[in-house]
Design a protein around this motif. Structure first.
Motif, short mmCIF file in Angstrom:
data_model
loop_
_atom_site.label_atom_id
_atom_site.label_comp_id
_atom_site.label_asym_id
_atom_site.label_seq_id
_atom_site.Cartn_x
_atom_site.Cartn_y
_atom_site.Cartn_z
N PHE A 28 64.65 -19.60 -30.31
CA PHE A 28 63.99 -18.86 -31.38
C PHE A 28 64.44 -17.34 -31.96
N GLY A 29 65.52 -17.15 -32.35
CA GLY A 29 66.02 -16.01 -32.79
C GLY A 29 67.74 -16.44 -31.89
N GLY A 30 68.19 -17.07 -31.38
CA GLY A 30 68.88 -17.03 -30.09
C GLY A 30 69.44 -18.25 -29.39
N ASN A 31 70.88 -18.63 -28.51
CA ASN A 31 70.93 -19.19 -27.90
C ASN A 31 71.24 -20.02 -28.50
N PHE A 32 72.60 -19.81 -29.34
CA PHE A 32 73.35 -20.52 -30.54
C PHE A 32 74.39 -21.44 -29.92
N THR A 33 74.10 -22.40 -31.09
CA THR A 33 74.75 -23.62 -30.54
C THR A 33 75.70 -24.23 -31.54
N GLU A 34 76.81 -24.80 -32.05
CA GLU A 34 76.66 -25.44 -32.98
C GLU A 34 76.85 -24.14 -34.04
N PRO A 35 78.51 -23.30 -33.40
CA PRO A 35 78.85 -22.55 -34.73
C PRO A 35 79.73 -23.77 -35.44
N PHE A 36 79.81 -22.55 -37.14
CA PHE A 36 80.23 -22.38 -38.18
C PHE A 36 82.08 -22.16 -37.94
N VAL A 37 82.62 -22.36 -38.79
CA VAL A 37 84.23 -22.32 -39.00
C VAL A 37 84.09 -21.73 -40.19
N GLY A 38 84.70 -20.97 -40.98
CA GLY A 38 84.74 -20.45 -42.43
C GLY A 38 84.19 -19.71 -43.22
N ASN A 39 84.25 -19.63 -44.34
CA ASN A 39 83.48 -18.30 -45.58
C ASN A 39 81.84 -19.27 -45.79
N VAL A 40 81.25 -18.92 -46.35
CA VAL A 40 79.81 -18.07 -46.46
C VAL A 40 79.38 -17.12 -47.27
N THR A 41 78.86 -16.71 -48.75
CA THR A 41 78.72 -16.56 -49.79
C THR A 41 77.54 -16.94 -50.37
N ASP A 42 76.82 -15.78 -51.28
CA ASP A 42 75.84 -16.02 -52.34
C ASP A 42 74.80 -17.81 -52.31
N LEU A 43 73.98 -17.03 -50.85
CA LEU A 43 72.84 -18.18 -49.67
C LEU A 43 72.17 -17.28 -50.97
N ASN A 44 71.22 -18.20 -51.07
CA ASN A 44 69.95 -18.01 -52.04
C ASN A 44 68.52 -18.81 -51.87
N VAL A 45 67.39 -18.25 -51.56
CA VAL A 45 66.57 -18.92 -50.78
C VAL A 45 65.34 -18.97 -51.77
N TRP A 46 64.62 -20.53 -52.49
CA TRP A 46 63.09 -20.30 -54.04
C TRP A 46 62.69 -21.15 -52.82
N SER A 47 61.11 -20.75 -53.25
CA SER A 47 60.21 -21.37 -52.59
C SER A 47 59.63 -22.09 -53.20
N VAL A 48 60.19 -23.05 -54.18
CA VAL A 48 60.55 -24.05 -54.82
C VAL A 48 61.35 -24.92 -54.61
N SER A 49 61.38 -26.66 -55.14
CA SER A 49 62.25 -27.66 -55.23
C SER A 49 63.48 -27.83 -56.04
N LEU A 50 64.58 -27.13 -57.10
CA LEU A 50 64.80 -27.13 -57.44
C LEU A 50 64.98 -28.51 -57.76
N GLU A 51 65.60 -28.58 -59.55
CA GLU A 51 65.84 -29.77 -60.17
C GLU A 51 67.30 -29.72 -60.40
N GLY A 52 67.59 -31.02 -60.41
CA GLY A 52 68.73 -30.91 -60.42
C GLY A 52 69.73 -30.12 -61.70
N TRP A 53 68.75 -29.98 -62.59
CA TRP A 53 69.49 -29.71 -63.62
C TRP A 53 69.83 -27.50 -64.12
N GLN A 54 68.74 -27.48 -62.25
CA GLN A 54 69.35 -26.16 -62.52
C GLN A 54 69.97 -25.96 -61.56
#
Length: 1081
Positions: free
Chosen positions: A272-298
């Motif tokens: 929980f919150g540590g002992n990290f493995t399998e790192p990602f290499v690259g770039n990430v942006t525009d992360l957003n989280v919703w509490s609903v399951s969005l539809e395809g058109w959304q």
């Protein structure tokens, strides 16, 4: 006609019933049902069973087939209807009636309500947005980012991020991981590179690993990755760049995702919150989280950078809202966002509108749904169109579920069938099927071409070739009657134009893959697609119709260079021009359909048509053309031109209608394969004939498909203006692109009612006075014993012809009330006015024979004169009646029809006579001037200078004044009557009183008549004195020389005299001609 069908799966097999062509039919799965024809049963109940609701004006058809939103729109178009909306109460009533039927679906597609202008497209260069991104380097595997957000238990969740995978990294990597205190692998997205070199993604939910299936190329590009899950049915999905990559359902225990967890980017949490493995290499942006399951058109809207509503959003991306490990770098990146400017500024997502149900107050409940989801829908059309469609439809359904190859094959079959049968064998049902085929082929979905898939580009070119060939056959003017037969169903030929526009615009990327220019030309249609790179100083090409090479730059359209430069300055990289020319649409429009606007300043009620305000100085002077009396001005009214830009204070004009007066030319401009609206400039040739008495005012217009949707559109002038009016053509400029044409507003030039009545009264009075003068002249010629000669015989025939013509002209008003009698009066008017001018021609020929020596006997000459004077008019009138009996008479009065070419059966001979007599008059003037000069030389030198000017002036003026009535030269004013009402008054005064002029000149002031009267008086005086011894032979001879002017030498007498004379005297008004040398006596 019989049917030719092309069945699915048998593209090369045709079933012919008979030898003629009717239609091509593609059977579709689960086609909707339609009401059949009336058979005496309860129509209302039958319509309800079949899903049709009819109102007084509209027909609403419930289509039970579930189709995606774009396909639903295409289906309705193929049925000559439109997708029903909810904007009007009648539309809500129709939808409510259909949705409350037993077994009706609870969710339906409805038409979007467009409340504002469409968003403006952006060039590719401006479709990039700046994002704050996080870089996870390959050099260190310790980097991670923690999202600073508190998570409550989630019954559904959606997570989206823009990811750039390092193409050199091929290890298993974790894009994000969510761990809860009670369960570590609660929710996680991971990826790896497979053997094909693609990045495959897998989702872990509640510790259960889903398969690696969703993928994207490992090419180092930015990808928009979204995952969604909901507890209710266990459904989960992975979307890549807005497209569904993988989905599943029901594979785990139905419970919420635990709350109070930690969301980590770039690492897998083994604790929980540590002992990290399998790192990602690259770039990430525009992360957003919703509490609903969005539809395809959304999710597709998010991929295009269109923000969703903020409700239900747990976390919104921001670099300041995350905790970043020191090895993770911060940077900025420009990412491609294929969204419009309006969406980037916060407009709603690109979902499609649905009808979800009804409230207790019968108000519609409207929702949004993924446009690709199949749903039932309602099509709306006019009641008349629906009933006509039900009457003539042959049982085949429109063409659906076609791909590019199917559409091309069907069009090829239709083209072959048309080549074999010919357009003359087409039936209205065939026309209907072909129009449906074109509408369906224009809506065929086209996917982007990939490397090595060149057959789709070939299919696109073949489809466009076949498409234009079939469309050309349909809009041929030979099919005018067939268009009239289906006008209740099809809006008109502009339906075909709209299909061509859609086809060319959708296929333009495929058409331009191999070549940068495509030209398709048929007899009635010319289509050109041209693409060019935009650079500084680029110019847009000029597109012209096929007649431009022979008739100059006519029917041409172009985008001004400044507009092309503006596109380049705004960041557009490529320019695609789709231009089309249609040469046969004008005959397909009815006259009543062409009348589209009235020249008043009032706005038409209940429509957005802006009537054209033309010539406001005449706005209160529209007068009807129902006068039955024919004035002298009407006799020569024939096709005069009228300068619409001049000030005419003495005339008024009546608006008759607006007609389509040119070819139709269209332009569609694509910037970076997106439709853009730019200004265009075009020049079109006038193709309408100029009928007599009518004038045209050209108006630049375009066909607006949205103006009256139920009618398929209408002509509009918004944003267009006339740049230049030239002979036979007009140059226009419009601030947008679409289908353009010239509308010709037809006007009839009229004088004001006061002037018209005054001219008619003057004509009546003048004809009465003239008739009396002619009658008195004829009686004098008979009663006083004027010596018989060819000259007096010609005078008598002219008097008879002109007198009868003027009597008929006075009676024409009374005869106009009786159709048959009016026809007879028209023919007699034509005959006797022609006879009058023929005898005027004889007067000229007779005068010419006196001036120029003509070696012909008097008897033979008179026979020729009678043939010209009476035989020629009878021949002209007879031939005219035989050629066009039904077009001979005008509709409102007793005279020749000026709407056709019949008026030239009078105007043509009149102009010929006037031309000949002008030549005769000029010759007479030359002879008299020469004679006057010779007489002047015989005077004393002291008086030469004093008398020469007077003699020469009088030598010119005297014959003109005397010969004008009999030569008919006063009718020359008739050519100019349209210029001013003053000339019209002068014209009537000179011609209506022509008989009075003849009476004064050839009776009152004629020396022969006066001498004859003098002899009668002297004879009566001698007889009264019975005691007088003076013999009667002492009376002066009728041939005695008259008293000459004191300053002139006496001229020798001659047995031949003419009606030209010298200065007025009490004794003579004759021109004596001997050996071609005149002398006034």
């Amino acid at each position: 006609m019989d049917i030719v069908e092309l069945w699915p799966g048998n593209g090369d097999r045709l079933r012919h019933e008979g030898q003629t062509f009717c239609c091509c039919c593609v059977q579709c799965v689960s086609e909707p049902t339609y009401a059949g024809p009336d058979d005496g049963r309860d129509t209302r109940a039958e319509e309800a069973v079949h899903g049709v609701h009819l109102t007084a004006d509209w027909a609403y058809q419930l289509v039970n087939t579930s189709l995606p939103y774009p396909r639903a729109q295409s289906f309705c178009r193929a049925h000559f209807s439109s997708l029903a909306g909810l904007g009007q109460p009648k539309d809500q009533e129709g939808a409510l009636e259909l949705q409350t039927l037993p077994g009706s679906p609870s969710q339906l597609w409805v038409q979007e309500e467009h409340t504002g202008p469409p968003p403006r497209p952006l060039p590719l260069a401006k479709q990039y947005l700046k994002f704050n991104t996080l870089n996870f380097p390959r050099a260190s595997h310790e980097g991670f980012v923690r999202v600073n957000a508190t998570f409550s238990p989630l019954a559904a969740v959606s997570v989206c991020a823009r990811v750039q995978w390092d193409p050199t990294w091929d290890e298993v990597s974790t894009i994000f991981s969510y761990a809860a205190p009670v369960f570590i692998n609660e929710f996680q997205l991971r990826g790896q590179v497979d053997r094909q070199g693609r990045v495959v993604l897998a989702l872990i939910i509640h510790g259960q690993h889903r398969p690696y299936k969703a993928s994207f190329p490992n090419d180092g590009r930015w990808r928009h990755v979204c995952v969604a899950w909901r507890r209710s049915d266990g459904r989960w999905a992975i979307y890549v760049d807005g497209e569904l990559g993988d989905t599943g359902a029901g594979a785990d225990t139905p419970r919420d995702i635990h709350g109070e967890g930690i969301l980590i980017l770039g690492q897998d949490q083994d604790s929980f919150g540590g002992n990290f493995t399998e790192p990602f290499v690259g770039n990430v942006t525009d992360l957003n989280v919703w509490s609903v399951s969005l539809e395809g058109w959304q999710l597709r809207a998010l991929n295009a950078c269109s923000p969703l509503a903020p409700q239900d959003q747990v976390f919104r991306w921001g670099v300041d809202d995350v905790t970043v490990h020191p090895v993770v770098g911060k940077m900025e990146a420009m990412l491609f966002c294929p969204a419009t400017q309006g969406q980037q500024q916060g407009a709603g997502p690109a979902g499609c509108r649905t009808l979800e149900g009804w409230t207790q107050q019968q108000h519609p409940v409207v929702g949004q749904e993924d446009c690709s989801r199949p749903l039932p829908f309602i099509c709306r059309s006019s009641r008349e169109r629906y009933l006509k469609m039900r009457e003539i439809r042959t049982g085949e359904e429109p063409f659906n579920a076609m791909d590019l190859g199917d559409a091309s094959a069907l069009l090829a079959v239709a083209r072959q069938a048309l080549d074999k049968t010919g357009r003359e064998d087409l039936e209205p049902t065939d026309m209907l099927s072909l129009v449906q085929l074109l509408a369906a082929a224009a809506d065929v979905p086209v996917t982007a071409l990939s490397e090595g898939n060149r057959s789709r580009a070939t299919d696109a070119r073949e489809l466009s070739q076949h498409f234009i060939s079939v469309a050309d056959e349909i809009i041929s003017q030979d099919n005018t009657l067939k268009w009239q037969a289906i006008k209740e169903v099809v809006s008109g030929p502009m339906d075909v134009v709209k299909s061509i526009d859609r086809m060319a615009a959708s296929l333009s990327p495929q058409l331009m893959e191999a070549k940068q220019h495509l030209l398709i030309q048929s007899p009635n249609i010319k289509l050109e697609v041209r693409q060019q790179a935009l650079e500084k100083g680029s110019q847009g090409p000029t597109f012209c119709g096929p007649l431009a090479e022979r008739e100059g730059h006519l029917d041409c359209i172009s985008v001004p260079q400044q507009r092309v430069q503006d596109l380049h300055d705004n960041g557009f990289r490529s320019l695609t021009l789709v231009n089309t020319w249609y040469g046969a649409l004008r005959p397909l429009f009815n006259a009543e359909e062409n009348v589209s606007m009235a020249p008043t300043s009032e706005v038409t009620q209940n429509t957005s048509i802006q009537p054209i305000k033309l010539l406001p100085q005449y706005s209160d002077r529209w007068t009807p053309t129902n006068q039955a009396t024919v004035s002298y001005c009407a006799l020569l009214k024939s096709g005069e031109d009228f300068n619409m830009h001049s000030e005419y204070n003495e005339v008024s004009i009546q608006y008759l209608g607006t007609i389509l007066g040119s070819s139709v030319i269209s332009s569609t401009v694509l910037g970076d394969n997106q439709p853009v609206s730019v200004s265009v400039r075009f020049r079109l040739q006038h193709k309408a004939k100029h009928p007599s008495g009518k004038v045209y005012n050209p108006v630049c217009a375009f066909w607006d498909f949205d103006l009256i949707p139920e009618a398929g559109g209408w002509w509009n002038t918004r944003g267009c203006e006339v740049v230049a009016k030239q002979h036979g053509s007009t140059v226009c400029s419009c601030n947008h692109t679409t289908n353009f044409a010239l509308l010709l507003q037809v006007y009839e030039v009229q004088r004001s009612p006061e002037n018209e009545r005054a001219l008619q009264v003057l004509t009546f009075i003048g004809c009465g006075v003239s008739l009396c003068g002619l009658l008195f002249t004829f009686i004098l010629f008979i009663a006083v014993g004027v010596p018989k000669s060819d000259r007096t015989t010609v005078h008598k025939n002219l008097i008879v012809a002109l007198g009868i013509a003027q009597l008929l002209l006075m009676c024409s008003d009374w005869a106009s009330a009786h159709q048959e009698l009016c026809y007879v009066v028209t023919a007699l008017l034509h005959l006797f006015f022609m006879a009058s001018f023929s005898w005027m021609l004889v007067e000229g020929l007779l005068l010419w024979s006196k001036v120029v020596s003509v070696n012909i006997s008097e008897d033979r000459r008179m026979k020729l004169y009678y043939i010209i004077g009476w035989g020629l008019p009878v021949l002209i009138v007879g031939v005219t009646l035989v050629i066009s009996l039904d077009k001979y008479k005008a509709a409102t009065h007793c005279w020749l029809n000026v709407e056709t070419d019949m008026i030239w059966a009078f105007v043509g001979p009149v102009l010929f006579v006037l031309g000949v007599n002008v030549v005769v008059l000029c010759r007479v003037v030359m002879v008299t001037v020469s004679s006057a000069r010779r007489r002047s030389k015989m005077l004393t030198p002291s008086s030469v200078s004093k008398m020469l000017t007077f003699d020469l002036t009088w030598a010119v003026t005297r014959p003109v004044l005397i010969l004008l009535p009999v030569l008919g030269l006063t009718w020359l004013c008739g050519v100019l009557v349209h210029l001013s009402v003053v000339i019209a008054y002068v014209f009537i005064a000179l011609n209506a009183f022509q008989g009075l002029y003849i009476f004064l000149v050839y009776a009152v002031y004629n020396s022969e008549v006066r001498n004859a009267i003098k002899r009668i008086k002297e004879k009566r005086k001698a007889l009264s004195f019975t005691n007088c011894s003076q013999p009667t032979g002492f009376l002066p001879s009728q041939r005695a020389p008259a008293v000459s002017w004191g300053h002139s030498l006496p001229a020798p007498s001659s047995p031949e005299t003419s009606e030209t004379s010298g200065p007025p005297s009490s004794a003579s008004a004759s021109l004596v001609i001997k050996n071609g040398k005149p002398a006034w006596t």
